[in-house]
Design a protein around this motif. Structure first.
Motif, PDB file in Angstrom:
ATOM      1  N   GLN A   8       0.895  -1.262  -0.346  1.00 19.37           N
ATOM      2  CA  GLN A   8      -0.046   0.217  -0.136  1.00 19.37           C
ATOM      3  C   GLN A   8       0.892   1.129   0.193  1.00 19.37           C
ATOM      4  OE1 GLN A   8      -2.395   0.528   3.505  1.00 19.37           O
ATOM      5  NE2 GLN A   8      -3.216   2.142   2.885  1.00 19.37           N
ATOM      6  N   LEU A  12       1.186   3.662  -3.144  1.00 19.39           N
ATOM      7  CA  LEU A  12       1.529   5.753  -2.452  1.00 19.39           C
ATOM      8  C   LEU A  12       2.163   6.028  -2.649  1.00 19.39           C
ATOM      9  CD1 LEU A  12      -0.946   7.857  -0.728  1.00 19.39           C
ATOM     10  CD2 LEU A  12      -0.386   7.325   0.298  1.00 19.39           C
ATOM     11  N   ASN A  57      -2.127   8.012   5.843  1.00 14.73           N
ATOM     12  CA  ASN A  57      -3.191   8.361   5.876  1.00 14.73           C
ATOM     13  C   ASN A  57      -3.244  10.713   5.275  1.00 14.73           C
ATOM     14  OD1 ASN A  57      -5.640   6.967   6.138  1.00 14.73           O
ATOM     15  ND2 ASN A  57      -5.138   7.438   8.582  1.00 14.73           N
ATOM     16  N   LYS A  60      -2.585  10.631   1.643  1.00  9.13           N
ATOM     17  CA  LYS A  60      -3.522  10.071   1.011  1.00  9.13           C
ATOM     18  C   LYS A  60      -3.764  11.743   0.516  1.00  9.13           C
ATOM     19  CE  LYS A  60      -4.744   5.801   1.614  1.00  9.13           C
ATOM     20  NZ  LYS A  60      -5.897   4.674   1.904  1.00  9.13           N
ATOM     21  N   ASP A  64      -4.489  14.133  -2.748  1.00  5.72           N
ATOM     22  CA  ASP A  64      -4.917  15.292  -3.089  1.00  5.72           C
ATOM     23  C   ASP A  64      -5.194  16.592  -3.804  1.00  5.72           C
ATOM     24  OD1 ASP A  64      -7.092  13.086  -2.909  1.00  5.72           O
ATOM     25  OD2 ASP A  64      -7.409  13.139  -1.278  1.00  5.72           O
TER      26      ASP A  64
END
Length: 89
Positions: A8, A12, A57, A60, A64
């Motif tokens: 993961q 990312l 987090n 992420k 964005d």
């Protein structure tokens, strides 16, 4: 770090680098890539899964933000810098 968590994080990392390559402005592009690489290198030795999840987090959210800024940057075109033109090399 568990294998799924490692995968993961790597996905990312690649997504952040890929999205940063889309910045039209040379300065933003190189800064974003440098900061992403530095941040991941700085945190590569963290073992605590809660801390890793917190950093994932945050990454992420940053993905964005980068995506939004790339979209905004594409709305307003500018001239390329001298160092970006291939005929100058």
């Amino acid at each position: 770090m568990a294998a799924s968590s490692r995968a993961q994080v790597l996905r990312l990392y690649r997504a952040l680098l890929r999205e940063s390559q889309c910045f039209a402005a040379y300065g933003y592009r190189t800064y974003a890539i440098r900061r992403i690489r530095d941040a991941f290198r700085e945190n590569k030795h963290i073992q605590d899964s809660a801390e890793i999840q917190k950093l994932v987090n945050k990454a992420k959210e940053n993905l964005d933000i980068i995506h939004r800024q790339v979209t905004i940057g594409q709305m307003y075109s500018t001239q390329k810098l001298v160092i970006e033109n291939p005929e100058n090399t």
